[in-house]
Design a protein around this motif. Structure first.
Motif, PDB file in Angstrom:
ATOM      1  N   ARG A  23       0.827  -1.205   0.000  1.00  0.00           N
ATOM      2  CA  ARG A  23       0.000   0.000   0.000  1.00  0.00           C
ATOM      3  C   ARG A  23       0.865   1.259   0.000  1.00  0.00           C
ATOM      4  NH1 ARG A  23      -4.960  -1.381   4.234  1.00  0.00           N
ATOM      5  NH2 ARG A  23      -6.355  -2.334   2.682  1.00  0.00           N
ATOM      6  N   SER A  24       1.957   1.232   0.767  1.00  0.00           N
ATOM      7  CA  SER A  24       2.877   2.373   0.780  1.00  0.00           C
ATOM      8  C   SER A  24       3.481   2.592  -0.607  1.00  0.00           C
ATOM      9  CB  SER A  24       3.976   2.119   1.811  1.00  0.00           C
ATOM     10  OG  SER A  24       4.960   3.119   1.744  1.00  0.00           O
ATOM     11  N   LEU A  25       3.819   1.507  -1.293  1.00  0.00           N
ATOM     12  CA  LEU A  25       4.367   1.617  -2.646  1.00  0.00           C
ATOM     13  C   LEU A  25       3.362   2.284  -3.582  1.00  0.00           C
ATOM     14  CD1 LEU A  25       6.212   0.925  -5.054  1.00  0.00           C
ATOM     15  CD2 LEU A  25       5.205  -1.356  -5.059  1.00  0.00           C
ATOM     16  N   ILE A  26       2.086   1.873  -3.494  1.00  0.00           N
ATOM     17  CA  ILE A  26       1.057   2.445  -4.373  1.00  0.00           C
ATOM     18  C   ILE A  26       0.885   3.935  -4.100  1.00  0.00           C
ATOM     19  CG2 ILE A  26      -1.403   2.380  -4.938  1.00  0.00           C
ATOM     20  CD1 ILE A  26      -1.309  -0.636  -4.363  1.00  0.00           C
ATOM     21  N   GLN A  27       0.956   4.329  -2.827  1.00  0.00           N
ATOM     22  CA  GLN A  27       0.809   5.746  -2.493  1.00  0.00           C
ATOM     23  C   GLN A  27       2.011   6.569  -2.946  1.00  0.00           C
ATOM     24  OE1 GLN A  27       0.111   5.695   1.735  1.00  0.00           O
ATOM     25  NE2 GLN A  27      -2.058   5.169   1.529  1.00  0.00           N
ATOM     26  N   ARG A  28       3.214   5.998  -2.843  1.00  0.00           N
ATOM     27  CA  ARG A  28       4.422   6.753  -3.198  1.00  0.00           C
ATOM     28  C   ARG A  28       4.654   6.797  -4.703  1.00  0.00           C
ATOM     29  NH1 ARG A  28       9.339   4.488   0.199  1.00  0.00           N
ATOM     30  NH2 ARG A  28      10.365   6.213  -0.895  1.00  0.00           N
ATOM     31  N   TYR A  29       4.347   5.692  -5.389  1.00  0.00           N
ATOM     32  CA  TYR A  29       4.595   5.611  -6.837  1.00  0.00           C
ATOM     33  C   TYR A  29       3.324   5.111  -7.536  1.00  0.00           C
ATOM     34  CZ  TYR A  29       9.282   5.472  -4.788  1.00  0.00           C
ATOM     35  OH  TYR A  29      10.396   5.732  -4.056  1.00  0.00           O
TER      36      TYR A  29
END
Length: 323
Positions: free
Chosen positions: A292-298
């Protein structure tokens, strides 16, 4: 006369007895017949009702059976659709991963080309510097010969160990033989250039020589810790650990890329692979948070698309794409 009169009443009394005596028996029989008729009618009605109920129960059983068959078929259809959706999701994830791997290979090849171009430009600059130095020394040697009087007319070999002097003809030094030897190259460092180390390690990695590649990637990190290629080296160390099933070590190497080299081009894919490593270790909550953090950052990267596929396969709500 009186006897006759006495007989008549007796006769009449006898007749009355004869005609009145059987009446109760006939009445009882009639009631019995009616009762029996009613019982038979009731039995017939009950039989018809039973038959009607049996027919209705048969129809209801048929309807229940048909409904059950329809529900079973629907359940089978839904199960097939779910399997197909899971297969498509997994296929999409694999395709995205393959495409991501190809993009990584292209990026690495581009890095190698850039490194080679840099070395070529450096070599060209060194050659130009040497040529300029030689030209300057030739010019200074020619001027001294012209101002010093009579030129030399014979080729005298230079003493052993000393730089060769130019051959002077008609007052001008010959360009065929340099006046001095080329300047000595600088002393080589203790380790090869970072581009050479990285290219060798990457070549061994592509050749599945993982033990050798690990040592070479570690050399890149050891000798050039501040180089951006050291971030790439951490990523491929993580890939080697992941292939070997060492998911904990792989997650740590992937994490090094994001922590120490935030501007590295492999930051996003390192975070994706870290999330996959956590999921492989059954640390589902931590893996979901990482994805989820990856989707928000990139949000608009191929890695974010792969992360969405992973979360969908897990049945996890995906963070909406930001615009």
């Amino acid at each position: 006369m009186h006897r006759t009169l006495r007989i008549v009443p007796a006769t009449l009394a006898l007749a009355a007895v004869l005609f009145t005596a059987p009446t109760p028996a006939f009445a009882a029989n009639k009631d019995m017949v009616e009762l029996q008729t009613q019982v038979r009618a009731l039995q017939d009605a009950i039989a018809r009702l039973q038959q009607s109920n049996d027919e209705r129960m048969g129809v209801m059983k048929d309807l229940i059976q048909q409904t059950t068959d329809a529900v079973n078929k629907m359940a089978q259809t839904m199960d097939g659709v779910q399997r197909q959706m899971r297969a498509q999701s997994e296929s999409t994830g694999k395709n995205v991963e393959q495409l991501s791997g190809q993009m990584q290979s292209l990026n690495d090849s581009l890095d190698e080309l850039k490194a080679r171009l840099g070395r070529v430009e450096k070599s060209i600059g060194d050659v130009q510097s040497q040529q300029q130095s030689i030209s300057a020394k030739l010019d200074s040697g020619g001027g001294g010969a012209a101002s010093g009087g009579a030129p030399m007319t014979t080729d005298t070999p230079a003493p052993s160990g000393s730089p060769a002097a130019p051959i002077v003809r008609n007052g001008k030094p010959s360009a065929a033989i340099p006046a001095t030897a080329a300047p000595a190259l600088p002393t080589a460092p203790s380790a090869p250039p970072v581009e050479d180390l990285y290219r060798t390690a990457f070549s061994d990695y592509n050749g599945a020589k993982y033990t050798l590649a690990s040592a070479e990637f570690n050399d890149v990190i050891k000798y050039y810790p501040d180089s951006n290629l050291a971030g790439n080296a951490y990523f491929y160390l993580g890939e080697i650990d992941y292939k070997a099933g060492r998911f904990s070590a792989a997650a740590k190497n992937y994490d090094k890329v994001a922590e120490q080299y935030p501007g590295n081009q492999k930051t996003a894919v390192s975070q994706l692979r870290k999330g996959e490593s956590l999921l492989a270790m059954k640390q589902t909550d931590a893996g979901v948070r990482e994805l989820r953090s990856l989707i928000q950052r990139y949000p608009n990267t191929q890695e974010a698309t792969a992360a969405r596929s992973k979360l969908n396969a897990l049945g996890v709500t995906v963070v909406p794409r930001t615009r």
